[in-house]
Design a protein around this motif. Structure first.
Motif, PDB file in Angstrom:
ATOM      1  N   UNK A 139       0.841  -1.198   0.000  1.00 43.56           N
ATOM      2  CA  UNK A 139       0.000   0.000   0.000  1.00 43.56           C
ATOM      3  C   UNK A 139       0.876   1.247   0.000  1.00 43.56           C
ATOM      4  N   UNK A 140       0.286   2.370  -0.407  1.00 46.37           N
ATOM      5  CA  UNK A 140       1.074   3.586  -0.649  1.00 46.37           C
ATOM      6  C   UNK A 140       1.086   4.587   0.491  1.00 46.37           C
ATOM      7  N   UNK A 141       0.331   4.347   1.535  1.00 44.55           N
ATOM      8  CA  UNK A 141       0.408   5.227   2.709  1.00 44.55           C
ATOM      9  C   UNK A 141       0.837   4.391   3.900  1.00 44.55           C
ATOM     10  N   UNK A 142       1.708   4.973   4.729  1.00 48.52           N
ATOM     11  CA  UNK A 142       2.326   4.203   5.803  1.00 48.52           C
ATOM     12  C   UNK A 142       2.193   4.883   7.152  1.00 48.52           C
ATOM     13  N   UNK A 143       2.191   4.069   8.194  1.00 46.05           N
ATOM     14  CA  UNK A 143       2.383   4.544   9.558  1.00 46.05           C
ATOM     15  C   UNK A 143       3.579   3.771  10.107  1.00 46.05           C
ATOM     16  N   UNK A 144       4.247   4.283  11.148  1.00 46.75           N
ATOM     17  CA  UNK A 144       5.427   3.582  11.676  1.00 46.75           C
ATOM     18  C   UNK A 144       5.171   2.121  12.037  1.00 46.75           C
ATOM     19  N   UNK A 145       3.956   1.821  12.461  1.00 42.11           N
ATOM     20  CA  UNK A 145       3.644   0.444  12.856  1.00 42.11           C
ATOM     21  C   UNK A 145       3.585  -0.506  11.658  1.00 42.11           C
ATOM     22  N   UNK A 146       3.526   0.042  10.448  1.00 45.18           N
ATOM     23  CA  UNK A 146       3.449  -0.801   9.258  1.00 45.18           C
ATOM     24  C   UNK A 146       4.767  -1.509   8.950  1.00 45.18           C
ATOM     25  N   UNK A 147       5.846  -1.030   9.514  1.00 45.55           N
ATOM     26  CA  UNK A 147       7.154  -1.627   9.235  1.00 45.55           C
ATOM     27  C   UNK A 147       7.182  -3.103   9.620  1.00 45.55           C
ATOM     28  N   UNK A 148       6.628  -3.428  10.764  1.00 43.26           N
ATOM     29  CA  UNK A 148       6.609  -4.824  11.220  1.00 43.26           C
ATOM     30  C   UNK A 148       5.857  -5.713  10.245  1.00 43.26           C
ATOM     31  N   UNK A 149       4.734  -5.201   9.727  1.00 44.47           N
ATOM     32  CA  UNK A 149       3.952  -5.991   8.768  1.00 44.47           C
ATOM     33  C   UNK A 149       4.719  -6.176   7.463  1.00 44.47           C
ATOM     34  N   UNK A 150       5.432  -5.138   7.029  1.00 46.25           N
ATOM     35  CA  UNK A 150       6.240  -5.246   5.814  1.00 46.25           C
ATOM     36  C   UNK A 150       7.304  -6.333   5.980  1.00 46.25           C
ATOM     37  N   UNK A 151       7.959  -6.331   7.139  1.00 39.85           N
ATOM     38  CA  UNK A 151       8.971  -7.356   7.427  1.00 39.85           C
ATOM     39  C   UNK A 151       8.334  -8.744   7.458  1.00 39.85           C
ATOM     40  N   UNK A 152       7.171  -8.843   8.049  1.00 35.39           N
ATOM     41  CA  UNK A 152       6.469 -10.128   8.137  1.00 35.39           C
ATOM     42  C   UNK A 152       6.126 -10.654   6.749  1.00 35.39           C
ATOM     43  N   UNK A 153       5.662  -9.754   5.858  1.00 30.80           N
ATOM     44  CA  UNK A 153       5.357 -10.162   4.481  1.00 30.80           C
ATOM     45  C   UNK A 153       6.597 -10.730   3.798  1.00 30.80           C
ATOM     46  N   UNK A 154       7.724 -10.054   3.985  1.00 34.22           N
ATOM     47  CA  UNK A 154       8.967 -10.505   3.368  1.00 34.22           C
ATOM     48  C   UNK A 154       9.411 -11.858   3.933  1.00 34.22           C
ATOM     49  N   UNK A 155       9.305 -12.010   5.251  1.00 34.08           N
ATOM     50  CA  UNK A 155       9.725 -13.264   5.891  1.00 34.08           C
ATOM     51  C   UNK A 155       8.870 -14.448   5.441  1.00 34.08           C
ATOM     52  N   UNK A 156       7.578 -14.234   5.324  1.00 34.58           N
ATOM     53  CA  UNK A 156       6.652 -15.341   5.074  1.00 34.58           C
ATOM     54  C   UNK A 156       6.516 -15.709   3.599  1.00 34.58           C
ATOM     55  N   UNK A 157       6.704 -14.749   2.713  1.00 33.75           N
ATOM     56  CA  UNK A 157       6.348 -14.987   1.313  1.00 33.75           C
ATOM     57  C   UNK A 157       7.504 -14.895   0.326  1.00 33.75           C
ATOM     58  N   UNK A 158       8.683 -14.464   0.772  1.00 31.57           N
ATOM     59  CA  UNK A 158       9.812 -14.278  -0.143  1.00 31.57           C
ATOM     60  C   UNK A 158      10.868 -15.357   0.084  1.00 31.57           C
ATOM     61  N   UNK A 159      11.227 -16.057  -0.969  1.00 31.92           N
ATOM     62  CA  UNK A 159      12.281 -17.063  -0.865  1.00 31.92           C
ATOM     63  C   UNK A 159      13.641 -16.421  -0.685  1.00 31.92           C
TER      64      UNK A 159
END
Length: 237
Positions: A139-159
């Motif tokens: 998504x194109x708008x962020x809050x500081x708390x979104x960083x954790x979710x971004x990291x989680x997406x990378x950990x779970x879905x990126x080889x």
């Protein structure tokens, strides 16, 4: 990666973030798959084309300037790869690349801007402010708390979460994970005429840093993660 499906059975999605070495990586990956099993240049605005194509054809590799979330539009198993770049350097590279490329969609806006005006321009914030975190979040708008979710997406879905400054190591890891063949390359789309970070006034660099606080944290996290993964592989070998 939590998906137990073999890598070859999954659609590989390359989330290409601008100015991270993606053109070079794309050329490497394209050699690994038959041309008729590749879906090119998919963006966030072309989701319907992705859905239609993967339902009709056996697609193995999808790439484009897209955000995280494409996998949610198909029932087929998917995995991602991406490259993340040191954020301040990425923004500098983006400016000089667009400035020198007359056919770039943003050239009309950027050609009359100084670098400081480029980073302050409201219509360009999507490109100059935490762009990598936005892509990883979807998504194109962020809050500081979104960083954790971004990291989680990378950990779970990126080889593989590659690092531009560790390009060779990143591609070698991809080769191992996906059983690729030839990964030789010639660098593409390099920005030749540009100032370095050290040649730009510190107050302007501080502005870029402030605009990219989440990206800097994401980059440091991803780089450390890659270093640790490479260490563990070398220890096993």
């Amino acid at each position: 990666m939590k998906n137990n499906t073999h890598a070859d059975d999954r659609i590989l999605i390359f989330m290409h973030i601008p100015k991270t070495g993606g053109m070079t990586l794309k050329r490497i990956i394209k050699r690994q798959y038959p041309e008729n099993k590749i879906l090119k240049d998919i963006t966030d605005g072309r989701i319907s084309e992705f859905k239609k194509t993967v339902s009709e054809k056996e697609i193995q590799f999808v790439f484009g300037h897209l955000s995280f979330g494409l996998h949610m539009h198909t029932s087929q198993p998917c995995t991602y790869v991406t490259m993340i770049r040191e954020p301040i350097d990425r923004v500098i590279s983006m400016y000089y690349y667009v400035l020198g490329k007359k056919d770039h969609p943003l050239h009309g806006i950027v050609k009359d801007l100084l670098f400081e005006e480029f980073i302050d321009h409201p219509d360009l914030k999507i490109h100059t402010s935490n762009m990598q975190t936005k892509r990883a979040l979807g998504k194109n708008s962020l809050s500081p708390s979104d960083l954790e979710q971004a990291m989680q997406n990378l950990k779970e879905h990126f080889s593989v979460i590659g690092i531009t400054e560790m390009f060779d190591e990143s591609v070698e890891l991809m080769k191992q994970k996906f059983n690729w063949n030839d990964i030789s390359y010639v660098k593409k789309n390099q920005t030749k005429k540009r100032l370095s970070k050290e040649e730009i006034e510190p107050n302007i660099i501080n502005k870029v840093r402030a605009n990219n606080e989440l990206d800097i944290q994401l980059y440091n996290w991803a780089k450390n993660r890659l270093v640790q993964e490479l260490k563990s592989i070398n220890a096993i070998e």
